[in-house]
Design an enzyme around this catalytic site. Structure first.
Site, PDB file in Angstrom:
ATOM      1  N   ASP A 199       8.933   3.389  13.642  1.00  0.00           N
ATOM      2  CA  ASP A 199       9.544   2.286  14.388  1.00  0.00           C
ATOM      3  C   ASP A 199      11.001   1.993  13.989  1.00  0.00           C
ATOM      4  OD1 ASP A 199       8.597   1.295  11.970  1.00  0.00           O
ATOM      5  OD2 ASP A 199       7.319  -0.253  12.854  1.00  0.00           O
ATOM      6  N   ASP A 238       0.845  -1.194   0.000  1.00  0.00           N
ATOM      7  CA  ASP A 238       0.000   0.000   0.000  1.00  0.00           C
ATOM      8  C   ASP A 238       0.882   1.247   0.000  1.00  0.00           C
ATOM      9  OD1 ASP A 238       0.915   0.052   2.640  1.00  0.00           O
ATOM     10  OD2 ASP A 238      -0.887  -0.967   3.351  1.00  0.00           O
ATOM     11  N   ASP A 240       1.288   4.814   1.721  1.00  0.00           N
ATOM     12  CA  ASP A 240       0.890   5.751   2.764  1.00  0.00           C
ATOM     13  C   ASP A 240       1.499   7.114   2.475  1.00  0.00           C
ATOM     14  OD1 ASP A 240      -0.494   3.773   4.049  1.00  0.00           O
ATOM     15  OD2 ASP A 240       1.199   3.186   5.309  1.00  0.00           O
TER      16      ASP A 240
END
Ligand code: ATP
Ligand code: MG
Length: 430
Positions: A154, A69, A71
């Site tokens: 992260d 996907d 983002d």
């Protein structure tokens, strides 16, 4: 204010200048970016906003892979984004972001592009949440600059940006170097970042498996220290994170790394954690023999059945199929802790139970094909029957019956994603 914030959040001591890689020096081409994502990026840019692709999309394209996907991050706030895109919806309570929808006649569900405003790397405390509820404008303080947004992510490989304004890649965290070296490295202080969100422990293992990367030493130490906190992660979040793994075929690999770092007991019920060496090959078989399965629900029930199977077979061998009541009791007993940990919806618990019931029926020699074929979970059960008896020599007497049904079952099994023919051939030629 500034000092207390710095003390609370060491991530704010950041390197000042990002590395900017111009278009000529990286492989990301607009041809590889989804048209709709390009459209969104350009509309934001043409309205005077900064607009970047972020996260997995940039990482995967730099690795030459097709992203799952796309983002987007921007300095437009959610209300401004919403105004620019008619087909969009603001979601989330704490960090609001916008989902932009595209409907396509050829797809059952709309394609969704997540568009977020740059966030700050703050850890919210209870007080802050209460204050924001009283004064919603305070939430604007959660929005930050691109570098702050990169630093709250992260891993370094997940924090790269692609800038639509000049097609450059922007690196605030030395993520490119780690991408080249094949390293998963947490951003900031490992102990703090893993404790603040223990799901990152599982994500570190996931990316190491998916990309075949090494987990950097301090990151590895931090994740082992943070792993006990996984016990406190909500069941629904844990389930969602796991569901992301099934179709990528990295669940077995994640469990194997979990063994290596000795963390599986912190996030799996005892019956499963105690049998991981037997669970791993079963999940590898699912990843191998269900190459056509794409439905996450189908895969989820298979994976959880595989997790429970070695423990349950230990308590009730397949040959005990005559005592179906006792077996069903055992299954209920073991589904309980599983459900507490992962909050499985009723239809999944029901499916897992049916797989086990059918498996034991097959084990005691039920051969009523027409009746069995009507059951949704028959192929799942037959699969587990094949793989859990494959190692038995001589093969159980009923096994050859199922192997001989080849062509007929092969056709029906395809609809369920199972490569039936190769399942039986491969297992029986040895
Ligand atoms: P995938 O290919 O699975 O979509 P991804 O890296 O895009 O991989 P997502 O779960 O879609 O993973 O998350 C998008 C991005 O959001 C990540 O790349 C990362 O920058 C950030 N992110 C996701 N989860 C966390 C987390 N728990 N803590 C910090 N940042 C996170
Ligand atoms: Mg993603």
């Amino acid at each position: 204010m500034k000092t207390s914030e710095t003390a609370r959040n060491p991530l704010r001591n950041r390197p000042p200048e990002p590395l900017i890689i111009p278009r000529a020096k990286h492989p990301i081409s607009r041809k590889n970016i989804d048209d709709k994502a390009i459209k969104i990026l350009y509309r934001l840019k043409n309205s005077g906003f900064t607009a970047y692709l972020a996260g997995g999309a940039v990482r995967d394209m730099l690795l030459g892979q097709r992203p799952a996907d796309f983002d987007i991050v921007t300095d437009a706030n959610p209300k401004q984004i919403k105004k620019l895109f008619r087909n969009s919806r603001i979601i989330g309570r704490r960090f609001r972001l916008v989902h932009i929808f595209f409907y396509d006649r050829n797809r059952a569900t709309p394609q969704i592009f997540e568009t977020a405003t740059f966030r700050r790397a703050v850890t919210l405390e209870e007080d802050d949440l209460a204050r924001i509820q009283e004064e919603p404008e305070l939430a604007n303080n959660l929005f930050g600059t691109p570098d702050e947004d990169a630093l709250r992510r992260d891993f370094t490989i997940n924090a790269l940006f692609y800038n639509i304004a000049d097609f450059s890649v922007i690196d605030h965290v030395s993520g490119l170097k780690d991408l080249e070296d094949g390293i998963v490295r947490i951003i900031g202080d490992p102990d703090q970042r893993f404790t603040e969100d223990p799901v990152r422990v599982l994500r570190a293992l996931e990316f190491a498996c998916r990309l075949n990367f090494t987990i950097e030493n301090e990151t590895a130490k931090g994740l082992m220290l943070g792993a006990p906190a996984l016990a406190g992660v909500s069941a629904s979040r844990l389930r969602e994170e796991l569901r992301g793994l099934y179709s990528k075929k990295v669940t077995a690999g994640l469990l194997a790394l979990g063994q290596q770092y000795q963390i599986n007991q912190h996030w799996l019920p005892d019956l499963i954690a105690g049998h991981i060496p037997a669970v791993i090959p079963l999940i590898q078989q699912i990843e191998h023999f269900f190459p056509l399965a794409e439905d996450d629900n189908e895969l989820e029930k298979m994976i959880f059945t595989a997790m429970l199977l070695p423990g349950i077979l230990r308590q009730c061998p397949l040959a005990d199929g005559d005592r179906l009541n006792l077996i069903q009791e055992k299954i209920d007993e073991n589904l309980k802790p599983l459900n507490e940990r992962f909050s499985l919806p009723r239809f999944q618990r029901h499916a897992i139970k049916e797989i086990f019931t059918l498996l034991y029926r097959l084990g005691r020699g039920d051969k009523r094909i027409n009746q069995l074929l009507k059951r949704d979970n028959f192929f799942a059960a037959l699969f587990f029957y094949a793989v859990s008896t494959a190692a038995t020599t001589p093969p159980p007497s009923h096994f050859s019956f199922w192997a001989q049904q080849g062509e007929r079952l092969n056709r029906s099994s395809k609809a369920r994603g199972l490569d039936y023919g190769s399942l039986f051939n491969i297992n029986r030629t040895t």
